[in-house]
Design a protein around this motif. Structure first.
Motif, short mmCIF file in Angstrom:
data_model
loop_
_atom_site.label_atom_id
_atom_site.label_comp_id
_atom_site.label_asym_id
_atom_site.label_seq_id
_atom_site.Cartn_x
_atom_site.Cartn_y
_atom_site.Cartn_z
N ILE A 3 -18.89 0.84 -0.89
CA ILE A 3 -17.48 0.63 -0.59
C ILE A 3 -16.80 -0.06 -1.77
O ILE A 3 -15.67 0.29 -2.15
N TYR A 4 -17.49 -1.04 -2.39
CA TYR A 4 -16.88 -1.74 -3.52
C TYR A 4 -16.74 -0.79 -4.71
O TYR A 4 -15.76 -0.85 -5.44
N SER A 7 -13.73 1.13 -4.23
CA SER A 7 -12.53 0.37 -4.59
C SER A 7 -12.27 0.44 -6.08
O SER A 7 -11.14 0.61 -6.51
N THR A 96 -7.34 3.86 3.23
CA THR A 96 -8.79 4.08 3.31
C THR A 96 -9.55 2.81 2.98
O THR A 96 -10.56 2.49 3.61
N LEU A 97 -9.06 2.08 1.98
CA LEU A 97 -9.71 0.82 1.62
C LEU A 97 -9.42 -0.28 2.62
O LEU A 97 -10.26 -1.14 2.88
N GLN A 98 -8.23 -0.26 3.20
CA GLN A 98 -7.83 -1.33 4.11
C GLN A 98 -8.60 -1.30 5.42
O GLN A 98 -8.70 -2.34 6.09
N THR A 100 -11.78 -0.63 5.61
CA THR A 100 -13.16 -1.01 5.34
C THR A 100 -13.33 -2.51 5.55
O THR A 100 -12.39 -3.22 5.91
N SER A 101 -14.56 -2.99 5.29
CA SER A 101 -14.85 -4.41 5.45
C SER A 101 -14.37 -5.24 4.27
O SER A 101 -14.54 -6.46 4.26
N LEU A 102 -13.77 -4.61 3.27
CA LEU A 102 -13.27 -5.33 2.11
C LEU A 102 -12.04 -6.15 2.48
O LEU A 102 -11.17 -5.68 3.22
#
Length: 263
Positions: A3-4, A7, A96-98, A100-102
């Motif tokens: 996931i990172y 990003s 899509t990034l928002q 996630t767990s980030l």
């Protein structure tokens, strides 16, 4: 980790994720090469009547090449981050990034890191020419290392400015324009403001000087008699506006370069 990595990947502009960034690097390489060659030609030409082995010539060549690399970096860096957030928001990829767990901080850091890495790629292409300029003499290895480190820090700062405007504005043209205005303020307007403030910070001050007496007699058989005198001298108090130069990237790079050893 995946996931990172996503990003970092999504933080880069579309043209960098395509093959067009290779063309941009090639163009950058050719432009810096041309400027380096022209700089050497100017100082090594017989028309100058100077000795190319003199240390000041080598330092001048090195400074001109470094300043040109910095100039190109200040032009390119805003394009790497000024649309990183609002551009993804407009394209629908930011969501899509928002989901996630980030965290928001991690997403911003990933985008900043990705744009900085892209900017460092352009700087890496310029390293051979900076080393060639170093070969002209008058510049130590410490100067080269400190200059490269400072250039990397300045590029990171410009990328951060662009990323900040990208988060504050909804439209990508607005963030790009604001970033370039900020860069122009730091590089050009700061020098103009420093010059325009000279009359405002100038004053006639009473200064105590140890000078030759104008009234005492002197038979020229010994040292002339000196006394303390109070004179009115026009002074420019640049200590009040030094910060206008401290924010200028070109002044920072020039001031941070170590002076050559004497002797």
């Amino acid at each position: 980790t995946e996931i990172y990595t996503l990003s970092l990947h999504d933080a880069l502009p579309i043209w960098i994720r395509s093959t067009r960034w290779i063309i941009a690097l090639v163009v950058w390489f050719l432009v810096v090469a041309a400027i380096t060659g022209l700089t050497f030609a100017v100082f090594r030409s017989d028309l100058t009547g100077t000795d190319p082995t003199q240390p000041w010539i080598g330092r001048t060549i090195f400074g001109l090449v470094v300043f040109f690399v910095l100039f190109l970096g200040l032009l390119v860096s805003p394009t790497l981050s000024a649309t990183a957030i609002n551009g993804d928001r407009a394209a629908g990829t930011l969501a899509t990034l928002q989901v996630t767990s980030l965290s928001a901080a991690e997403i911003v850091f990933g985008k900043l890191l990705a744009s900085w890495i892209a900017a460092l790629a352009f700087l890496a292409v310029s390293v051979p020419f900076i080393l060639i300029a170093m070969s002209a003499g008058g510049t130590s290895a410490a100067s080269v290392l400190s200059t490269l480190a400072l250039l990397a820090v300045i590029l990171a700062a410009v990328c951060a400015i662009g990323l900040g405007f990208s988060a504050l504005t909804a439209r990508t043209p607005a963030s790009a324009v604001l970033t370039y205005i900020a860069v122009a303020t730091l590089t050009v307007l700061s020098l103009i403001a420093f010059g325009l403030t000279v009359p405002a910070i100038s004053s006639d001050d009473q200064v105590r000087l140890y000078d030759v007496s104008q009234t005492a007699t002197w038979d020229q058989s010994g040292d002339p008699p000196c006394v303390w005198q109070v004179q009115t001298i026009r002074q420019v108090h640049t200590e009040r506006t030094w910060w206008l130069l401290a924010i200028n990237p070109f002044v920072v790079v020039a001031d941070a370069m170590p002076e050559p050893a004497i002797g």
